[in-house]
Write an enzyme that holds these catalytic residues in place. Structure first.
Site, PDB file in Angstrom:
ATOM      1  N   ASP A 222      84.924 -61.878  79.263  1.00  0.00           N
ATOM      2  CA  ASP A 222      85.658 -61.552  80.471  1.00  0.00           C
ATOM      3  C   ASP A 222      85.025 -62.352  81.618  1.00  0.00           C
ATOM      4  O   ASP A 222      83.941 -62.924  81.462  1.00  0.00           O
ATOM      5  CB  ASP A 222      85.561 -60.043  80.717  1.00  0.00           C
ATOM      6  CG  ASP A 222      86.273 -59.601  81.977  1.00  0.00           C
ATOM      7  OD1 ASP A 222      87.410 -60.056  82.205  1.00  0.00           O
ATOM      8  OD2 ASP A 222      85.690 -58.817  82.741  1.00  0.00           O
TER       9      ASP A 222
ATOM     10  N   ASP B 272      85.378 -61.592  85.763  1.00  0.00           N
ATOM     11  CA  ASP B 272      84.889 -60.759  86.864  1.00  0.00           C
ATOM     12  C   ASP B 272      84.092 -59.577  86.338  1.00  0.00           C
ATOM     13  O   ASP B 272      84.563 -58.824  85.486  1.00  0.00           O
ATOM     14  CB  ASP B 272      86.067 -60.229  87.693  1.00  0.00           C
ATOM     15  CG  ASP B 272      86.883 -61.344  88.321  1.00  0.00           C
ATOM     16  OD1 ASP B 272      86.307 -62.133  89.078  1.00  0.00           O
ATOM     17  OD2 ASP B 272      88.095 -61.421  88.039  1.00  0.00           O
TER      18      ASP B 272
ATOM     19  N   ASP C 281      83.205 -56.063  80.755  1.00  0.00           N
ATOM     20  CA  ASP C 281      82.677 -54.915  81.493  1.00  0.00           C
ATOM     21  C   ASP C 281      83.681 -53.793  81.691  1.00  0.00           C
ATOM     22  O   ASP C 281      83.319 -52.720  82.171  1.00  0.00           O
ATOM     23  CB  ASP C 281      82.189 -55.361  82.872  1.00  0.00           C
ATOM     24  CG  ASP C 281      83.354 -55.714  83.786  1.00  0.00           C
ATOM     25  OD1 ASP C 281      84.139 -56.624  83.426  1.00  0.00           O
ATOM     26  OD2 ASP C 281      83.507 -55.087  84.849  1.00  0.00           O
TER      27      ASP C 281
END
Length: 230
Positions: free
Chosen positions: A15, A17, A177
């Site tokens: 991922d 961000d 996250d």
């Protein structure tokens, strides 16, 4: 240690961000600017962090909902367009790779790992951020939230990107996250590693990731352990 009996992983799906880069300050700056222009109250950095992870439109929706009501289309669509315009002027003003990210990813690439990015952020700014921060050469491919007709938590977002680099889900690990990262990986039959230092928090934990790390520097060791026969 192994997951699901698999001992030879060689493709890491990342991922963006909250996983590779801490982009919350710039996202927050753009969102607060938009809210202020619309006569709304601002939001704290912590509040914006909790809203990141499902794409630009969802971030704008959450921001306006948190400060009053969210307009309907087409007014809402115009707000999303304005947010993108504002954000594009500050993609890397404060955005930085997480500590240990560059060294860790460089080592993984030199060790033979195929590194790819799957993010719900639009593809164009994702490329721009990776390029500006010197991360772009480390990755074989990037898929944004607008790259296909589907995005995380839809597992096809991951699986289509894997096809692009001629890799299969059995050799892949998802590193992210947010809850969408963990959910997409599970639906695709791919083990997940949660970046606990990112923005997902309790929502990501509720998705029950296979593994988790507290700092980026822990990633290489965990991947090595997962590839060690037991």
């Amino acid at each position: 240690m192994r997951i699901n009996g698999q001992s030879q992983y060689n493709t890491l799906i990342c991922d963006l961000d909250g996983t590779l880069v801490d982009s919350a300050p710039d996202l927050a700056g753009a969102l607060v600017t938009l809210l202020t222009q619309e006569g709304r109250e601002g939001l704290s950095l912590a509040q914006v962090k909790s809203m990141i992870g499902d794409g630009v439109a969802k971030l704008v929706e959450r921001g306006f909902t948190a400060t009053g009501t969210c307009p309907d289309a087409p007014e809402f669509d115009a707000l999303v367009t304005r947010f993108i315009e504002i954000y594009n002027t500050r993609l890397t003003v404060e955005t930085k790779p997480y500590k240990g990210a560059v060294d860790t990813l460089t080592k993984l690439k030199s060790d033979g790992w195929t590194l790819i990015v799957c993010t719900n952020k639009p593809e164009a700014p994702s490329h721009e951020i990776l390029q500006a921060l010197g991360l772009a050469p480390l990755f074989e491919a990037v898929a944004g939230g607008d790259s296909y007709a589907y995005r995380k938590p839809d597992p096809r977002h991951l699986l289509t990107l894997l096809e692009k680099v001629n890799a299969g889900p059995k050799a892949a690990i998802m590193f992210g996250d947010g809850p969408a990262d963990v959910a997409a990986a599970r639906a695709a039959g791919i083990p997940s590693i949660l970046a606990s230092f990112g923005y997902g928090g309790a929502a990501a934990e509720k998705e029950d990731p296979d593994q988790r790390i507290a700092a980026f520097g822990d990633l290489a060791g965990l991947l090595s352990a997962l590839n060690t026969p037991v």
